[in-house]
Design an enzyme around this catalytic site. Sequence first.
Site, PDB file in Angstrom:
ATOM      1  CG  HIS A 200      57.606   2.163  19.587  1.00 28.63           C
ATOM      2  ND1 HIS A 200      57.250   0.837  19.501  1.00 28.63           N
ATOM      3  CD2 HIS A 200      58.664   2.214  20.431  1.00 28.63           C
ATOM      4  CE1 HIS A 200      58.084   0.122  20.251  1.00 28.63           C
ATOM      5  NE2 HIS A 200      58.939   0.936  20.822  1.00 28.63           N
ATOM      6  CB  CYS A 324      61.748  -8.228  23.302  1.00 28.68           C
ATOM      7  SG  CYS A 324      60.736  -6.780  23.316  1.00 28.68           S
TER       8      CYS A 324
HETATM    9  C1  LIG Z   1      58.487  -1.752  24.664  1.00 28.56           C
HETATM   10  C2  LIG Z   1      58.951  -1.676  26.070  1.00 28.56           C
HETATM   11  C3  LIG Z   1      60.243  -1.248  26.391  1.00 28.56           C
HETATM   12  C4  LIG Z   1      61.307  -0.942  25.360  1.00 28.56           C
HETATM   13  O1  LIG Z   1      60.965   0.087  24.523  1.00 28.56           O
HETATM   14  P1  LIG Z   1      61.916   0.393  23.250  1.00 28.56           P
HETATM   15  O2  LIG Z   1      61.122   1.350  22.465  1.00 28.56           O
HETATM   16  O3  LIG Z   1      62.124  -0.913  22.564  1.00 28.56           O
HETATM   17  O4  LIG Z   1      63.181   0.934  23.776  1.00 28.56           O
HETATM   18  C5  LIG Z   1      60.601  -1.166  27.722  1.00 28.56           C
HETATM   19  N1  LIG Z   1      59.729  -1.484  28.689  1.00 28.56           N
HETATM   20  C6  LIG Z   1      58.488  -1.910  28.419  1.00 28.56           C
HETATM   21  C7  LIG Z   1      57.569  -2.242  29.537  1.00 28.56           C
HETATM   22  C8  LIG Z   1      58.062  -2.034  27.108  1.00 28.56           C
HETATM   23  O5  LIG Z   1      56.840  -2.467  26.847  1.00 28.56           O
END
Ligand SMILES: *Cc1c(COP(=O)(O)O)cnc(C)c1O
Length: 393
Positions: A200, A324
């Site tokens: 995503h 987050c």
């Molecule tokens: C978004 C992100 C994640 C986590 O991805 P999820 O789709 O929430 O599991 C991990 N590492 C980085 C650097 C991110 O930007």
Amino acid sequence: MRVYLDNSATTKVDARVVEAMLPYFTDTFGNPSSLHGFGRGALKGVDAARDYIAAYFNCRPSEIYFTSGATESNNWVLRGIVGASNNKIKHIVTTNIEHPAILDTCRDLEREGVLVSYIKCNNEGVVSVEDVKNAVTDNTILVSVMAANNETGAIQPIKEIGAFCKAEGIPFHSDAVQAIEALDFDVNELNLDMLSLSGHKFHAPKGIGLLYLRSGVKLKKLITGGHQERNQRAGTTNAAFIVALAKGLEIAKEEREATNARLTVLRDYFIKRALAEIPYCYLNGGITHRLPNNVNLSFGFIEGESILMLLDIKGIAVSSGSACSSGSLEPSHVILALGVKEELAHSSVRFSLGKDTTKEELDYTLEALKESVARLREISPLFNVQTGTGSYV
Ligand SMILES: *Cc1c(COP(=O)(O)O)cnc(C)c1O
């Protein structure tokens, strides 16, 4: 006007990705593990996607494991390597700017007795290869360094770190989520043993990702159950999303050069105008090792959250700190790691551009930003006391 400048939090699914995945919900809905025609049809899509992805990263199809996303892949790497290691002392080297999926998991492992070294970044947000070399001991079972940071866009020297780890025989993992769209990844050229990504963040859906795991590197299973993914990751194979993931990568590769060139110009235009036109505005992180889509600014005397909310009223989506961690009152650990003072860290806002971002959208955002910052400073007691320029004290 609706302006989406939060592409590091998530991206819109590309219409071509939607198109590629749709048949797998209806015509080709079978379980890829089933032996009948319905299952074989779905498996065909999964196999083709796996082959494409393996060629994309220059690895073997059997080294690709589909997961629910980078959070799961990162957990699997860290917990899996600890679980598979027979070392009496288990030591992991990582950085202080990793995503919580790495940092929080490391903290958890520390409570179980694992030793973890957190390499500090410099004031541009970049970690040094020397520091990694110095942190490694005879007991190091893993080095994990992200490819690019999600808050500052700082690109890390993973190729050099990979070469060092290879020479030392230490497994090397990179959380490559943020860098996938902008950078090329050849796991052999980069000496990567493991790589995590989430769809995503590059216009594929949420809930699908992968772990590249070099053959020979042993991980204990994280998810147990059925025999999917060569008996290493249980759970019914998500054919639609796996096909979507491959399509997302294909489009990213096709458009990479043009998008990077366009976004770099837009990014620098936005930064230049913001710094010139807004007083007490500062760029967080350096400019040389920065993803083409990342702008992170601090605005003295006001809160990033308040700016976010005023911009939201005008239809503009940004992040303060990391999406987050919003909801927490702590300033971002990444901005603090740059050496930015707590007060300015609280005022940081991330504008993450996407492949559809236009100059008009950025102009609109700059005007809204100038207005919002001025309005918030008018009611900021801190601003009026410290600068003596407010309308009232
Ligand atoms: C978004 C992100 C994640 C986590 O991805 P999820 O789709 O929430 O599991 C991990 N590492 C980085 C650097 C991110 O930007």
